[in-house]
Design an enzyme around this catalytic site. Structure first.
Site, PDB file in Angstrom:
ATOM      1  N   ASP A  47       0.725  -1.362  -0.155  1.00 52.58           N
ATOM      2  CA  ASP A  47       0.022   0.069   0.063  1.00 52.58           C
ATOM      3  C   ASP A  47       0.942   1.272  -0.117  1.00 52.58           C
ATOM      4  OD1 ASP A  47      -2.140  -1.610   0.096  1.00 52.58           O
ATOM      5  OD2 ASP A  47      -2.334  -1.714   2.333  1.00 52.58           O
ATOM      6  N   LYS A 104       1.634   2.314  -5.153  1.00 54.86           N
ATOM      7  CA  LYS A 104       2.242   1.748  -6.278  1.00 54.86           C
ATOM      8  C   LYS A 104       1.470   1.954  -7.606  1.00 54.86           C
ATOM      9  CE  LYS A 104       2.304  -2.417  -4.328  1.00 54.86           C
ATOM     10  NZ  LYS A 104       1.924  -2.090  -2.878  1.00 54.86           N
ATOM     11  N   GLY A 128      -4.404  -4.492  -3.652  1.00 58.64           N
ATOM     12  CA  GLY A 128      -5.494  -3.096  -4.120  1.00 58.64           C
ATOM     13  C   GLY A 128      -4.849  -1.997  -4.529  1.00 58.64           C
ATOM     14  N   HIS A 129      -4.879  -1.708  -5.680  1.00 58.31           N
ATOM     15  CA  HIS A 129      -3.852  -0.390  -6.258  1.00 58.31           C
ATOM     16  C   HIS A 129      -4.976   0.666  -6.537  1.00 58.31           C
ATOM     17  CE1 HIS A 129      -0.556  -3.427  -7.051  1.00 58.31           C
ATOM     18  NE2 HIS A 129      -0.758  -3.254  -5.913  1.00 58.31           N
ATOM     19  N   GLN A 140       1.870  -6.210  -3.179  1.00 61.01           N
ATOM     20  CA  GLN A 140       2.476  -6.294  -1.966  1.00 61.01           C
ATOM     21  C   GLN A 140       3.909  -5.367  -1.686  1.00 61.01           C
ATOM     22  OE1 GLN A 140       1.430  -9.440  -3.670  1.00 61.01           O
ATOM     23  NE2 GLN A 140      -0.504  -8.563  -2.965  1.00 61.01           N
TER      24      GLN A 140
HETATM   25  P1  GDP Z   1      -0.842   0.466  -3.395  1.00 62.65           P
HETATM   26  O1  GDP Z   1      -1.430  -0.861  -2.840  1.00 62.65           O
HETATM   27  O2  GDP Z   1       0.826   0.427  -3.357  1.00 62.65           O
HETATM   28  O3  GDP Z   1      -1.130   0.834  -5.133  1.00 62.65           O
HETATM   29  O4  GDP Z   1      -1.386   1.520  -2.612  1.00 62.65           O
HETATM   30  P2  GDP Z   1      -3.154   1.677  -2.201  1.00 62.65           P
HETATM   31  O5  GDP Z   1      -3.901   2.022  -3.412  1.00 62.65           O
HETATM   32  O6  GDP Z   1      -3.364   0.400  -1.620  1.00 62.65           O
HETATM   33  O7  GDP Z   1      -2.824   2.807  -1.000  1.00 62.65           O
HETATM   34  C1  GDP Z   1      -2.420   4.096  -1.278  1.00 62.65           C
HETATM   35  C2  GDP Z   1      -3.624   5.144  -0.968  1.00 62.65           C
HETATM   36  O8  GDP Z   1      -2.962   6.432  -0.716  1.00 62.65           O
HETATM   37  C3  GDP Z   1      -4.573   5.247  -1.758  1.00 62.65           C
HETATM   38  O9  GDP Z   1      -5.683   5.751  -1.172  1.00 62.65           O
HETATM   39  C4  GDP Z   1      -4.070   6.407  -3.012  1.00 62.65           C
HETATM   40  O10 GDP Z   1      -5.168   7.013  -3.558  1.00 62.65           O
HETATM   41  C5  GDP Z   1      -3.494   7.220  -1.908  1.00 62.65           C
HETATM   42  N1  GDP Z   1      -2.319   7.988  -2.173  1.00 62.65           N
HETATM   43  C6  GDP Z   1      -1.171   7.622  -3.236  1.00 62.65           C
HETATM   44  N2  GDP Z   1      -0.250   8.662  -3.211  1.00 62.65           N
HETATM   45  C7  GDP Z   1      -0.714   9.618  -2.311  1.00 62.65           C
HETATM   46  C8  GDP Z   1      -0.065  10.756  -1.907  1.00 62.65           C
HETATM   47  O11 GDP Z   1       1.065  11.142  -2.382  1.00 62.65           O
HETATM   48  N3  GDP Z   1      -0.700  11.578  -1.091  1.00 62.65           N
HETATM   49  C9  GDP Z   1      -1.848  11.015  -0.470  1.00 62.65           C
HETATM   50  N4  GDP Z   1      -2.473  11.816   0.316  1.00 62.65           N
HETATM   51  N5  GDP Z   1      -2.447   9.910  -0.756  1.00 62.65           N
HETATM   52  C10 GDP Z   1      -1.726   9.234  -1.925  1.00 62.65           C
HETATM   53  P1  IMO Z   2      -0.943  -4.140  -2.085  1.00 61.42           P
HETATM   54  O1  IMO Z   2      -0.431  -4.606  -3.752  1.00 61.42           O
HETATM   55  C1  IMO Z   2      -1.173  -4.576   1.981  1.00 61.42           C
HETATM   56  C2  IMO Z   2      -0.734  -8.672   3.492  1.00 61.42           C
HETATM   57  C3  IMO Z   2      -2.242  -9.173   4.290  1.00 61.42           C
HETATM   58  C4  IMO Z   2      -1.577 -10.030   5.207  1.00 61.42           C
HETATM   59  C5  IMO Z   2      -0.526 -10.849   4.714  1.00 61.42           C
HETATM   60  C6  IMO Z   2      -0.816 -12.281   4.071  1.00 61.42           C
HETATM   61  O2  IMO Z   2      -2.317  -3.528  -2.221  1.00 61.42           O
HETATM   62  O3  IMO Z   2       0.238  -3.304  -1.767  1.00 61.42           O
HETATM   63  P2  IMO Z   2      -2.420 -12.828   1.945  1.00 61.42           P
HETATM   64  O4  IMO Z   2      -3.762 -12.701   1.607  1.00 61.42           O
HETATM   65  O5  IMO Z   2      -1.468 -12.129   0.836  1.00 61.42           O
HETATM   66  O6  IMO Z   2      -2.111 -14.371   2.230  1.00 61.42           O
HETATM   67  O7  IMO Z   2      -2.030 -11.977   3.288  1.00 61.42           O
HETATM   68  O8  IMO Z   2      -0.277  -9.810   3.459  1.00 61.42           O
HETATM   69  N1  IMO Z   2      -1.252  -8.239   2.395  1.00 61.42           N
HETATM   70  C7  IMO Z   2      -0.965  -6.961   1.930  1.00 61.42           C
HETATM   71  N2  IMO Z   2      -0.941  -5.898   2.525  1.00 61.42           N
HETATM   72  N3  IMO Z   2      -1.213  -4.502   0.635  1.00 61.42           N
HETATM   73  C8  IMO Z   2      -1.297  -5.586  -0.114  1.00 61.42           C
HETATM   74  O9  IMO Z   2      -1.150  -5.489  -1.407  1.00 61.42           O
HETATM   75  C9  IMO Z   2      -1.094  -6.916   0.595  1.00 61.42           C
HETATM   76  N4  IMO Z   2      -1.209  -8.178   0.175  1.00 61.42           N
HETATM   77  C10 IMO Z   2      -1.164  -8.816   1.006  1.00 61.42           C
HETATM   78  O10 IMO Z   2      -2.767  -7.958   4.803  1.00 61.42           O
HETATM   79  O11 IMO Z   2      -0.949  -9.470   6.369  1.00 61.42           O
HETATM   80 MG    MG Z   3      -2.743  -1.569  -1.660  1.00 60.66          MG
END
Ligand code: GDP
Ligand code: IMO
Ligand code: MG
Length: 430
Positions: free
Chosen positions: A13, A16, A40-41, A223
C-alpha cells in the site's frame, strides 16, 4: 532505462498504483508480475478513482499494452468483474493480455484460506482471505490449475478431478465443511475461460520483443518487500516474492535485463494484518497518519480493514533496498505529514545491550527491538500544490533527502496527493 521494476519497499500500500498510472504513458508495456487480488491499487486520474486488484494500473493509457504475467494468481471471477467495470467506465481493455501460465485461484483455495485463518485463532496471519496462500502452495506442489487449462475441457476435468478429491477430504474431514461439486466447478471455470479467452495469450513473445527492442517496460509490483515469503517478517508475509527477483521470475525476464529498480516508500509506515511493526504508534499520536475522513484514509483497499500506522522505519527500508537492489526511490504521501510540528524517523534498533544493523529474522526477536528515533522538524505548510522539488518547503526537502540518505538510494519521485499530477519528478524513471 528501458526496463524498470516498480516494487513496494514496505508492507504494501505504498502508492504503487498511483505511480504506475503516472509512468504508464511513458511505458510501451506494463507487466503485473506477482500476487493476486490480495492487492488493491488505487488510481486517481482524470477518468475517476479506480481500485484495481488484478488488472495492471497502466490500463488507463489506451496505447500501453498491459500484461498479467505468469507469476500472478488469478481469481477469474474478480478479473472478469474488473474488466467489466473498467469497460463500463469507458476504459478499454483491448490491449490487456493474460498469461496462459498464470495460476487460477479456485473456490477451495478461498475456503481453505479462510478456514485455516479461523483455526489459527490468536496466531492468525491476517490474510486477505482471497485464497492466495493455498493457490501458491498448490502451484509449488504441482497440483495447480493454470489459465491455459481453462481453455482445454479434457485437461481441466482431469486435473480438477484429481485435486478436488483431496481438497474435499480436507474440507470435510479436517474442517467439517461441505464438499465442493466437481461438476459445478468444472462448468463454471470452463465458462470463465471462455469469457476471458480473447485476453489469454502466450505473453512471452510480447514481453521478449518489447525488451529486445528497448521499449520502455514497467514491471508492476504488488504487496511489498517486507511481505516477501523469504525476506519478510515470516510467517506474517504473503506467499509470493513481491520484490525485484519476483519481478524477473513472474514476468519471465532475466536480472540482466532490468535497468532500474524503483522502490516505493510511504513517507511513514503502514501495515495491514498481523505481524511485527517496530515503529507502530497508536492513540492520539497516530491520528494524523490515519487520515480518517479523507478519501486516502489508511483503510485497506481490498478488505476495508484499518491499516496500522507508524513512523518511517529506516532499518526495515534499508534492508528492502539491499535485498532488491533498489537504486531509485519514490516517496509517497509526503503531504500527510504537512501539519506535524516534528516528525520521527527510526534510524536504528536497540535490542537489550546491542544495536542490530539489520532486522532480526525471527518474529520473537523482532518484536523485542526498540526503535531509536531521530526527530526532524516538520514544515507545517501544505505541499499538495508543489510540482517541483524547489516548490517544497526546506524542511520537506530535507526530510526526503534524509530518508534517501538513510536507506541508501537516490530520489526519483515524490508524491504529494493521490492525483496523477500530484507528483514531483526529481530524476526521470524512463
Ligand atoms: P498500492 O497498493 O501500493 O497501490 O497503494 P493503495 O492504493 O493500496 O494505497 C495508497 C493510498 O494512498 C490510496 O488511497 C491512494 O489514492 C493514496 N495515495 C497515493 N499517493 C498519495 C499521496 O502522495 N498523497 C496522498 N494523500 N494519498 C496518496
Ligand atoms: P498491495 O499490492 C498490504 C498482507 C495481508 C496479510 C499478509 C498475507 O495493495 O500493496 P495474503 O492474503 O497475501 O495471504 O495475506 O499480506 N497483504 C497486503 N498488505 N497491501 C497488499 O497489497 C497486500 N497483500 C497482502 O494483509 O497481512
Ligand atoms: Mg494496496
Amino acid at each position: 532505462m528501458p526496463v524498470v521494476a516498480l516494487i513496494g519497499a514496505q508492507w504494501g500500500d505504498e502508492g504503487k498504483g498511483h505511480l504506475v498510472d503516472l509512468l504508464a504513458s511513458k511505458a510501451r508495456l506494463v507487466v503485473r508480475y506477482g500476487g493476486g487480488n490480495n492487492a488493491g491499487h488505487t488510481v486517481v486520474n482524470p477518468l475517476g478513482t479506480f481500485k484495481l486488484h488484478l488488472v495492471p494500473s497502466g490500463i488507463f493509457d489506451p496505447s500501453t499494452v498491459n500484461v498479467i504475467g505468469p507469476g500472478v494468481v488469478i481469481d477469474p471471477e474478480v478479473l472478469l468483474g474488473e474488466i467489466k467495470d473498467l469497460e463500463a467506465r469507458g476504459v478499454t481493455t483491448a490491449k490487456l493480455f493474460i498469461s496462459e501460465r498464470a495460476h487460477v485461484i479456485m473456490p477451495y483455495h478461498i475456503m481453505l484460506d479462510q478456514l485455516q485463518e479461523s483455526s489459527r485463532g490468536a496466531g492468525k496471519i491476517g490474510t486477505t482471505g482471497r485464497g492466495i496462500g493455498p493457490a501458491y502452495a498448490d502451484k509449488m506442489s504441482r497440483v495447480g490449475i493454470r489459465v491455459a487449462d481453462l481453455l482445454h475441457e479434457e485437461t481441466l476435468l482431469n486435473r480438477l478431478r484429481g485435486v478436488l478429491e483431496e481438497k474435499n477430504r480436507l474440507l470435510t474431514r479436517i474442517y467439517n465443511a461441505k464438499p465442493l461439486s466437481l461438476h459445478d466447478i468444472y462448468l463454471r471455470y470452463l465458462d470463465f475461460g471462455h469469457q476471458l479467452s480473447d485476453h489469454i495469450a502466450n505473453v512471452h513473445p510480447i514481453i521478449h520483443r518489447a525488451v529486445e527492442k528497448d521499449f520502455p517496460v514497467l514491471l508492476e509490483g504488488a504487496q511489498g518487500a517486507l511481505l516477501d515469503v523469504d525476506h519478510g517478517t515470516y510467517p506474517y508475509v504473503t506467499s509470493s516474492p513481491p520484490g525485484s527477483a519476483g519481478a524477473c521470475q513472474g514476468a519471465g525476464i532475466g536480472p540482466t535485463q532490468i535497468n532500474s529498480v524503483l522502490g516505493v516508500l510511504k513517507a511513514y509506515t503502514t501495515r495491514v494484518g498481523e505481524g511485527p511493526f517496530p515503529t507502530e504508534i497508536e492513540g492520539d499520536e497516530a491520528t494524523v497518519l490515519r487520515q480518517i475522513g479523507t478519501p486516502w484514509a489508511e483503510v485497506g483497499t481490498t478488505t476495508g480493514r484499518l491499516r496500522r500506522v507508524g513512523w518511517f522505519d529506516a532499518v526495515m527500508s534499508r534492508y528492502a533496498v539491499q535485498v532488491n537492489g533498489i537504486d531509485t526511490l519514490a516517496i509517497t504521501k509526503l503531504d500527510v505529514l504537512d501539519t506535524l510540528p516534528t516528525i520521527k524517523v527510526c534510524t536504528g534498533y536497540r535490542l537489550h545491550e546491542t544495536q542490530p544493523e539489520y532486522p532480526p529474522a525471527t518474529v520473537a526477536v523482532l518484536s523485542q527491538v526498540e526503535p531509536i528515533y531521530e526527530e526532524l522538524p516538520g514544515w507545517q505548510t501544505p505541499t499538495t500544490e508543489a510540482r517541483r522539488f524547489q516548490d517544497l518547503p526546506d524542511a520537506a526537502q530535507a526530510y526526503a533527502a534524509r530518508l534517501c540518505q538513510l536507506v541508501g538510494a537516490r530520489l526519483g519521485i515524490i508524491s504529494v496527493g493521490p492525483g496523477r499530477d500530484q507528483t514531483i519528478v526529481v530524476n526521470e524513471v524512463f
